[in-house]
Structures are given as C-alpha cells and as structure tokens.
Design a protein around this motif. Structure first.
Motif, PDB file in Angstrom:
ATOM      1  N   ASP A  64       3.573  -3.622   5.471  1.00 45.27           N
ATOM      2  CA  ASP A  64       3.255  -2.737   4.350  1.00 45.27           C
ATOM      3  C   ASP A  64       4.149  -3.102   3.172  1.00 45.27           C
ATOM      4  O   ASP A  64       5.348  -2.821   3.186  1.00 45.27           O
ATOM      5  N   GLY A  66       4.594  -1.794   0.621  1.00 44.15           N
ATOM      6  CA  GLY A  66       5.134  -0.637  -0.084  1.00 44.15           C
ATOM      7  C   GLY A  66       6.439  -0.101   0.478  1.00 44.15           C
ATOM      8  O   GLY A  66       7.107   0.690  -0.174  1.00 44.15           O
ATOM      9  N   SER A  92      -0.845  -6.523   2.811  1.00 45.04           N
ATOM     10  CA  SER A  92      -0.340  -5.692   3.901  1.00 45.04           C
ATOM     11  C   SER A  92      -1.334  -5.683   5.050  1.00 45.04           C
ATOM     12  O   SER A  92      -2.541  -5.677   4.834  1.00 45.04           O
ATOM     13  N   ASP A  94      -0.934  -3.349   7.702  1.00 40.17           N
ATOM     14  CA  ASP A  94      -0.927  -2.040   8.347  1.00 40.17           C
ATOM     15  C   ASP A  94      -0.957  -2.204   9.852  1.00 40.17           C
ATOM     16  O   ASP A  94      -1.537  -1.371  10.558  1.00 40.17           O
TER      17      ASP A  94
ATOM     18  N   THR B  72       5.949   0.876  -4.159  1.00 41.50           N
ATOM     19  CA  THR B  72       4.924   1.897  -3.944  1.00 41.50           C
ATOM     20  C   THR B  72       3.728   1.659  -4.855  1.00 41.50           C
ATOM     21  O   THR B  72       2.569   1.746  -4.444  1.00 41.50           O
ATOM     22  N   ARG B  75       1.710  -1.239  -3.551  1.00 39.76           N
ATOM     23  CA  ARG B  75       0.856  -0.907  -2.431  1.00 39.76           C
ATOM     24  C   ARG B  75      -0.407  -0.193  -2.907  1.00 39.76           C
ATOM     25  O   ARG B  75      -1.509  -0.406  -2.382  1.00 39.76           O
ATOM     26  N   GLU B  78      -2.794  -2.675  -4.227  1.00 39.74           N
ATOM     27  CA  GLU B  78      -3.443  -3.391  -3.125  1.00 39.74           C
ATOM     28  C   GLU B  78      -4.540  -2.543  -2.489  1.00 39.74           C
ATOM     29  O   GLU B  78      -5.615  -3.052  -2.154  1.00 39.74           O
ATOM     30  N   ASP B  79      -4.267  -1.272  -2.341  1.00 35.75           N
ATOM     31  CA  ASP B  79      -5.251  -0.402  -1.696  1.00 35.75           C
ATOM     32  C   ASP B  79      -6.542  -0.287  -2.502  1.00 35.75           C
ATOM     33  O   ASP B  79      -7.611  -0.065  -1.943  1.00 35.75           O
TER      34      ASP B  79
END
Lengths: 329, 329
Positions: A64, A66, A92, A94, B72, B75, B78-79
């Motif tokens: 991750d 993050g 990432s 996960d 953060t 991430r 990326e999401d």
DNA sequence: CTGAAAGCGCTAACAC
DNA sequence: GTGTTAGCGCTTTCAG
C-alpha cells in the motif's frame, strides 16, 4: 514535427540528444524550433528502435503506497533512481495476489526496466515468466519462498524474538503477541515470538499467542479481552504499526499504560512523546529501499556481483513502555 | 515475435486486445503462443500508432512522496486511476523549482496522459508550454498564482484562523504561530493566523508570529526560546506536521504540556494518545487526491464540466491540548 | 557534419 | 474472419 521547422530530419535527433557532429548553425535553428513549437521528445518511441532499449523508468509495487513504511521506502527508491535518470512507476497490491499478477504484466507492458516488489502472500507463480525472461526484479520487505530472486528485508524474526527477551529480562513471564500469519513476513515475526518465549523458558499458549490480529480494531479488542482474563498478560508485543496503534489506544482507555508493558513492531512519529514513551522494534525502510534500488540498478548495468539477499537487523528502541517491570524474579 | 509462432501478424493483435472477428481456432493458437513465449504486449508501441493515443499512465508530482500527507494523497490518486486502467508515475520536487521544471518535461516525454502536481514555490513559468499545448494538469495542495489551472487544496487560511479563534475562546491572548512563508500555501496559513489574531482583537507581534520555522529542530528550539521569554505565550499553533512534532517534544521536555495550549496543523497517528491529546487542524489528503484525480480523468475524457478549483474545509479536532485554558476573562 | 533508407512493435484502414 | 499496406516518432546504419 520540429524537423519541418528546422530543415533536417535526423539532425534534429542529434541536437536533441546532444550527440556531437552538428554544425553550430544547424544546432541553433533546431533549438529555436524546439522552443518555438514547444517540442517534447517522445522517449517511448526512441526506446522502440534502440537495441539498448531503456525506458528510464523502474517499477515499484508495494502492499500500500499510502502507508508510512511504503512511503519512506518509495522515497528512498526515488533518491537512488533520480541521479540515474530514472523515474518510478508505482502501484499497490493490497496484498491481493490476483491484483499483483496483473500489475506485473502492466508494468512490463509499459517497458519498465526493472521492478522492485513486495510480494503478496500466496504462491509466486506469476513471477515465473518474468524470471524466465531474466527480467530484473528485486523483492523487498517480504520473503517469497521458493523464488530465486534477491530480497531486501528486515529480520522480523530476530526483532520479535529480541523483544520477547527484552521483556523477559524485565521480569515478564506472561507475554502476549498480537499479530497474524497471513504473509511469510508476518509469520516470521510470529515465529520469532515463539522462539523468544521458548528461549526464555516461557509457555506459548493459544490465549496469548494471537495470530488473527490485523487491524486497529482487532488489536484494541484483543487488548481489552486480554485484560478481562482471570490472569491477564503483563506484557504485549504488537506485530505491525496499526495494531500497535490499537493496543496503545486500548491500554490508554483501560488506564493500564503504566502497568502493562508494550513493545510495537515498527516505529511511529509520536512514539517518544507518549506517556510512557513507546518502546518499539524499528525497521529502516529508507535503507531497505535504497539497497533494493541500488541492487536493481547494478543488475541493470550488468553488474551482478552484489546481487544477493540482504536481511537487515532491526533495532529495539527502549522508551519506557517496554521497560515496565513484570512480576518475575 | 509471437506472430511467428501462430501464423498471423495482425490477427495476434486482435486476439491480444480482445477485438472480435477471430476464428476460435486461430484465437487458441495465438493464446497458446503467447503463453509459450511469455509474450507481453508493448503498450508504448501501440500508443504510438493510435490516434486515440493513451499511455494509461498519469503523473503525480509532489513535494516529497515520502511524507504522510503525500503518501495518503498518492494512494487516493491510485484508487481513482486503477479502475480506469491507469498507473501512476511519481516524483518528488523537494520544493525545488528547477527540479520541477525538469520533471514536468520528463513526464510528458514518457507520454503520461495528464499530471497532478503540487507546485513548488516560485514562478510557474515552466508550466506555460504545457498549458499552451492544452496538456491536462491539475494542481494539488498548493495554489499557483496567476496560473489558469484547476487546483484542489485545503483552506489553510481558514484552518489556522479558526484555530486562533478557538484558542481565543479558551481565554488565550498571547498566541504564537510557528511556521514559514516559503510557499503560497504556507503563507496562507500564516495570513490565517494574522487574520485570526486581528479578528480576536489581539496583537500580532514579531516575537510570536514566527515565519522562519520549517524543521523539527526549528520548532523545538523556538518553543524553548518562547518559554524563556519574560512573558511567554500561553498558546502555540504549528504550521505543519514536522513542526508540530518539534513543539510537542519541546513542551514535553519543558514539562509544560499541560500548561501551554497547542494546536497543530495536520493530523498525526498517535495524536489522540498523547497526554494531553493533541488538538489539530486536520486536512483530508485522501479527498484531495481523489477529487484531483477524478477531475483529471474527467478532463481526459473530454468532460470539462467539473473543471474548477476546489477549496476544501479543514476540521478542528479538539483532543485536549487546544482546550487548555488561558488567563483571559 | 549530414541525410536516406530501414525498421523498432504495433495498429488504423482497407482490401480480400 | 484475415492479411496487406502504411505509418506512429524515433534511431540505427551507412553512405555521402
């Protein structure tokens, strides 16, 4: 194309890439056109033709991106890549195996020169094709059993084992571990706990050796439950950052922070400022990232002399919470 | 080439890209060859020919990919990118202007479809060429004065102003600010402090309005010095994460953590677990990243209806340190 | 010092 | 359903 603006096709390439053999005159005209048209070289097209094909990009695939640990490692990789002219493509997993396999393909398809990878738990089948092609891969943070790839990681086994020993030395006989065994890396920490307990001639019991604690809430609930026991543990070790956070919170809520010893795996920013200070087993993500990246680039340069797995020692940083005395002796 | 293995040149492309119109027979043979040779499509070559050229890669350039806030945000980007089939290419500027300009070129040269960018302080000249080409860029975290680009950032001005108001309401009249004004974003926070002080009818003095505090040590030293004053401040506001850390440490060392109020800008993992709990003005880096990425992809899809700058409110989270009473009233 | 020819791996646009 | 031709933007090789 910028060439039209100047007068030459090939010459522009020489100018843009600073190869010599270009008349000053022509050079100037090309440079002017470049500025004029805001021309930007398409480096992917160039890499297509070159035999020495290089995308000047390396891949970094972590659990991750993050989280703190990953972010620090990421930065270290970038710091090694930058002076070598490379950029870092990230993703990432996960901890999803399927996702990881997909990512590896996506990365290669984008022509990254090499990949630094924290393998998710599960079988590493998807890496076979890459290995067969002799693609450059360096593993970080976790071991991948049965895969002949160099790995850079912390010695979680010794780290937790030493934490147990530290607590035992402070008189604790009932020491709980809050972790999981989903990944090989986490299993090593768990095994370190077991080894430490046995070395200190202490019993490993299912009530205290908790292997299903993964989240903040898991840890908080577990600590609360442990304290409801007839004979609660006098010391606790948490296996990762977010479970440490949960344990700290629970101890605090129970008002037990000065009575129950706690050692967390992985450091936290405010750890020294808690009351008591939080004792941790710290890793060095910067160093892991740096070493892995250096190894990758060395391999890309054809220098495999330094290609080998590296297990980095962890450091126990005593700050108070791990030095609370137990009943022993 | 995999084609040799099968029997067709173009047909392979159709199979690999799941275009229809391929006989099941041929399909199977190609797929077999792909598996056999461990063939991986070179997506950069494909993008070269297509008019709808897409690299399925977006760029993310931040101050330092290694810090919490950035990680953060990263991430979150990326999401948003993942379900759209894109990967994220990253880099850090370290607030260096020259470095940033170079990075932007490097990113475009690698054909990223768009860039999310936290501009370093200084003039944004280097963006002009990109803007002229109508390249897709979304700014995050910091404003860039005079640049017609959508920006997603927190309202640091209001955040700090509200912190001052909060402290004033708790009876403080002598409130120090520890920050800097190197970037427009930091300047806004500083201005928020000044505005808050004036609104509360308090004096802004050079002794308390500190604009040269950037590091952990700067902050620690400053807090120590402030307490050596004949008339030390009863409350302190810190402008960023690492200065908050320094202030916490200093207050702790001085044994003043229960006497001097403290509000930090940006949240920290263990903030609730300190004694007293650390009151903060929190930002939402996840949301910033998500919104910026969504805006970028919308633009890439040709949908500019939502393209506008967004200022996100901050949240003051009272946890104790900011609620210590001052002498007032 | 400079250019022409050819081709990197792939895909649009047409044929067949 | 399939192959051909051409060409993306660049660079290699080789000839001027």
């Amino acid at each position: 194309m910028a060439r039209a603006a100047g007068v030459s096709p090939m010459t522009a390439s020489r100018v843009v890439n600073d190869r010599g053999n270009v008349h000053e005159e022509a050079r100037k005209r090309v440079l002017a056109a470049v500025k004029e048209l805001g021309y930007i070289r398409n480096s992917t097209a160039g890499a297509l033709r070159s035999p020495t094909a290089t995308s000047w990009t390396v891949g970094l695939i972590l659990n991750d991106v993050g989280n703190d640990f990953s972010a620090t490692l990421h930065r270290a990789v970038e710091d090694v890549a930058r002076p070598r002219g490379s950029l870092v493509l990230t993703a990432s997993t996960d901890d999803s195996h399927a996702h990881m396999a997909h990512l590896v393909d996506e990365f290669w398809s984008r022509q990254v020169d090499g990949i630094i990878l924290a393998p998710p738990p599960g079988d590493q089948h998807y890496l076979e094709a890459s290995i067969a092609r002799d693609a450059k891969i360096v593993l970080v943070d976790r071991p991948a059993v049965g895969v002949p790839l160099p790995t850079v990681m912390s010695d979680g086994y010794a780290g937790v084992r030493d934490a147990v020993e530290h607590l035992a030395r402070h008189g604790h006989r009932s020491i709980a571990y809050l972790g999981d065994v989903r990944s090989p890396a986490m299993r090593l920490r768990f095994d370190g706990y077991v080894a430490g307990m046995l070395a200190a001639e202490l019993d490993v019991t299912p009530a205290l050796a908790l292997a299903g604690i993964e989240t903040f809430d898991d840890a908080r609930d577990a600590v609360t439950s442990l304290h409801a026991l007839a004979d609660p543990p006098t010391a606790i070790i948490t296996g990762r950052n977010r479970t440490t956070l949960g344990a700290v919170r629970a101890l605090h809520d129970l008002g037990m922070q000065h009575h129950t010893a706690l050692i967390g795996f992985d450091d936290l920013d405010l750890a020294p400022d808690l009351d008591p200070g939080l004792t941790v087993v710290s890793q060095d993500p910067r160093r892991i990232g740096r070493l892995a990246a250096e190894m990758l680039f060395d391999e890309l340069d054809g220098d495999t002399t330094a290609t080998r797995s590296i297990i980095l020692p962890t450091t126990l940083i005593p700050r108070g919470s791990g030095e609370i005395s137990g009943p022993g002796r």
